[in-house]
Design a protein around this motif. Structure first.
Motif, short mmCIF file in Angstrom:
data_model
loop_
_atom_site.label_atom_id
_atom_site.label_comp_id
_atom_site.label_asym_id
_atom_site.label_seq_id
_atom_site.Cartn_x
_atom_site.Cartn_y
_atom_site.Cartn_z
N LYS A 1 0.83 -1.20 0.00
CA LYS A 1 0.00 0.00 0.00
C LYS A 1 0.87 1.26 0.00
CE LYS A 1 -4.15 1.84 1.93
NZ LYS A 1 -5.29 1.62 2.77
N LYS A 2 2.01 1.20 0.71
CA LYS A 2 2.90 2.35 0.75
C LYS A 2 3.47 2.64 -0.65
CE LYS A 2 6.29 4.32 3.81
NZ LYS A 2 7.19 4.10 4.94
N ALA B 1 1.29 7.08 -6.77
CA ALA B 1 0.23 8.06 -7.01
C ALA B 1 0.75 9.49 -6.81
CB ALA B 1 -0.94 7.80 -6.08
N ILE B 2 1.54 9.70 -5.77
CA ILE B 2 2.08 11.04 -5.50
C ILE B 2 3.04 11.44 -6.62
CG2 ILE B 2 3.61 12.34 -3.96
CD1 ILE B 2 2.31 10.81 -1.63
N SER C 1 1.99 2.02 -3.49
CA SER C 1 0.91 2.59 -4.29
C SER C 1 0.78 4.09 -4.04
CB SER C 1 -0.41 1.90 -3.99
OG SER C 1 -0.34 0.54 -4.34
N HIS C 2 0.92 4.48 -2.78
CA HIS C 2 0.84 5.90 -2.44
C HIS C 2 1.99 6.68 -3.07
CE1 HIS C 2 -2.54 5.73 0.25
NE2 HIS C 2 -1.98 4.71 0.93
N ARG C 3 3.18 6.11 -3.04
CA ARG C 3 4.34 6.77 -3.65
C ARG C 3 4.14 6.94 -5.15
NH1 ARG C 3 9.27 3.53 -0.78
NH2 ARG C 3 9.03 4.43 1.29
#
Length: 62
Positions: free
Chosen positions: A2-3, A9-10, A5-7
């Motif tokens: 999940k971490k 997306a950012i 995926s956030h990176r």
């Protein structure tokens, strides 16, 4: 996972903002060129990409 995926997306969001800013800056610069130099035309460029770009921009000005 999940971490990561956030990176992604950012990073993608920031890259899009950067590219949009560059596109707007180049677009404004070309508009300024066209307005500052009335004789500035696609005849000064020989590459098809430059001619297509100037043709596109001249249509968006009108």
């Amino acid at each position: 996972m999940k971490k990561q995926s956030h990176r992604t997306a950012i990073f993608t969001g920031l890259a899009i903002i950067l590219l949009l800013g560059i596109y707007i800056a180049v677009h404004q610069w070309i508009l300024w060129l066209l307005q500052s130099f009335p004789n500035f035309s696609a005849d000064a460029f020989t590459t098809p990409l430059n001619i297509a770009l100037l043709t596109h921009l001249s249509k968006s000005i009108v």
